[in-house]
Design a protein around this motif. Structure first.
Motif, PDB file in Angstrom:
ATOM      1  N   SER A   1       0.858  -1.179   0.000  1.00  0.00           N
ATOM      2  CA  SER A   1       0.000   0.000   0.000  1.00  0.00           C
ATOM      3  C   SER A   1       0.899   1.235   0.000  1.00  0.00           C
ATOM      4  CB  SER A   1      -0.915   0.005   1.231  1.00  0.00           C
ATOM      5  OG  SER A   1      -0.150   0.015   2.427  1.00  0.00           O
TER       6      SER A   1
ATOM      7  N   VAL B   1     -11.032 -11.633  -4.211  1.00  0.00           N
ATOM      8  CA  VAL B   1     -11.235 -10.518  -3.289  1.00  0.00           C
ATOM      9  C   VAL B   1      -9.881  -9.880  -3.039  1.00  0.00           C
ATOM     10  CG1 VAL B   1     -11.980  -9.884  -0.960  1.00  0.00           C
ATOM     11  CG2 VAL B   1     -13.163 -11.721  -2.187  1.00  0.00           C
TER      12      VAL B   1
ATOM     13  N   GLN C   1      -7.363  -8.178  -0.800  1.00  0.00           N
ATOM     14  CA  GLN C   1      -7.178  -8.182   0.640  1.00  0.00           C
ATOM     15  C   GLN C   1      -6.033  -7.243   1.026  1.00  0.00           C
ATOM     16  OE1 GLN C   1      -9.113  -9.720   2.723  1.00  0.00           O
ATOM     17  NE2 GLN C   1      -9.969 -11.483   1.692  1.00  0.00           N
TER      18      GLN C   1
ATOM     19  N   PRO D   1     -10.706  -7.364   3.728  1.00  0.00           N
ATOM     20  CA  PRO D   1     -11.059  -6.949   2.361  1.00  0.00           C
ATOM     21  C   PRO D   1     -10.731  -5.469   2.167  1.00  0.00           C
ATOM     22  CG  PRO D   1     -12.794  -8.308   3.282  1.00  0.00           C
ATOM     23  CD  PRO D   1     -11.820  -8.018   4.397  1.00  0.00           C
ATOM     24  N   LEU D   2     -10.140  -5.172   1.026  1.00  0.00           N
ATOM     25  CA  LEU D   2      -9.663  -3.818   0.754  1.00  0.00           C
ATOM     26  C   LEU D   2     -10.793  -2.801   0.844  1.00  0.00           C
ATOM     27  CD1 LEU D   2      -7.132  -2.268   0.043  1.00  0.00           C
ATOM     28  CD2 LEU D   2      -7.657  -2.624  -2.367  1.00  0.00           C
ATOM     29  N   GLU D   3     -11.980  -3.206   0.478  1.00  0.00           N
ATOM     30  CA  GLU D   3     -13.106  -2.280   0.534  1.00  0.00           C
ATOM     31  C   GLU D   3     -13.457  -1.862   1.953  1.00  0.00           C
ATOM     32  OE1 GLU D   3     -16.666  -5.602   0.300  1.00  0.00           O
ATOM     33  OE2 GLU D   3     -15.749  -4.871  -1.539  1.00  0.00           O
ATOM     34  N   ASN D   4     -12.991  -2.596   2.966  1.00  0.00           N
ATOM     35  CA  ASN D   4     -13.277  -2.276   4.368  1.00  0.00           C
ATOM     36  C   ASN D   4     -12.160  -1.445   5.018  1.00  0.00           C
ATOM     37  OD1 ASN D   4     -15.590  -3.768   4.091  1.00  0.00           O
ATOM     38  ND2 ASN D   4     -14.758  -5.580   5.058  1.00  0.00           N
TER      39      ASN D   4
END
Length: 188
Positions: free
Chosen positions: A151, A171, A173, A184-187
């Motif tokens: 990241s 997914v 991650q 999960p990246l969306e969280n």
């Protein structure tokens, strides 16, 4: 986002050119791993044969450059190697039966993270450069796919994970390297 993607792709292409140029300038030494003969001659280890080879090229390599720009890490035939960016000997970080791939230097340059099937499923592992000790980071029952990347803040590895529900979805991650926890990246 498009500019960042283009920058990443240019960096990957540049690294691939560097590794191929360095490999053309030097031949990688051959390292043989000695191991004790297993007690059971029918064990999978007893059926293995040592194959010795030399090469000065490779295809489909995953390559990363250390944060200080002095080392390359790359995968070749299921093992991870490091090599000075200026060329020279390729030194194995991992060897053996496991298929190790997709090396990524840690942000501080002290370790290399990679994907390995050492315990069945492909998980994230870490090997320290100082003593070459390997440590399993994730303990997932479904495969990590593709090539992990750090990241922007260097706190998480981002990787695709196969859907453990049996579907054909993946997914993304965010993986916390010290704990191996996947979110999960969306969280995030």
């Amino acid at each position: 986002i498009r500019e960042r993607f283009i920058l990443i792709m240019r960096t990957v292409l540049f690294c691939m050119v560097l590794i191929l140029a360095a490999a053309a300038c030097s031949r990688a030494p051959v390292y043989e791993q000695q191991s004790a003969r297993p007690a059971n001659p029918k064990a999978p280890e007893a059926l293995m044969q040592l194959v010795v080879f030399e090469t000065d090229e490779g295809t489909n390599l995953n390559v990363d450059v250390s944060p200080d720009g002095s080392l390359l890490a790359f995968d070749l035939l299921g093992d991870i190697y490091t090599m000075p960016i200026s060329g020279g000997e390729a030194i194995p970080l991992t060897t053996g039966r496991a298929w190790d791939q997709a090396p990524r230097f840690s942000p501080d340059g002290s370790s290399v993270y990679f994907i390995s099937d050492r315990v069945g499923f492909k998980n994230i592992w870490r090997v320290t450069l100082a003593d070459r000790s390997a440590y399993q980071v994730t303990k997932s029952a479904s495969n990590i796919l593709g090539t992990p990347n750090w990241s922007e803040d260097g706190r998480h590895l981002i990787a695709a994970q196969a859907d453990d529900g049996g579907g054909n979805e993946t997914v993304l991650q965010a993986i916390n390297p010290p704990t191996g926890q996947m979110t999960p990246l969306e969280n995030i």
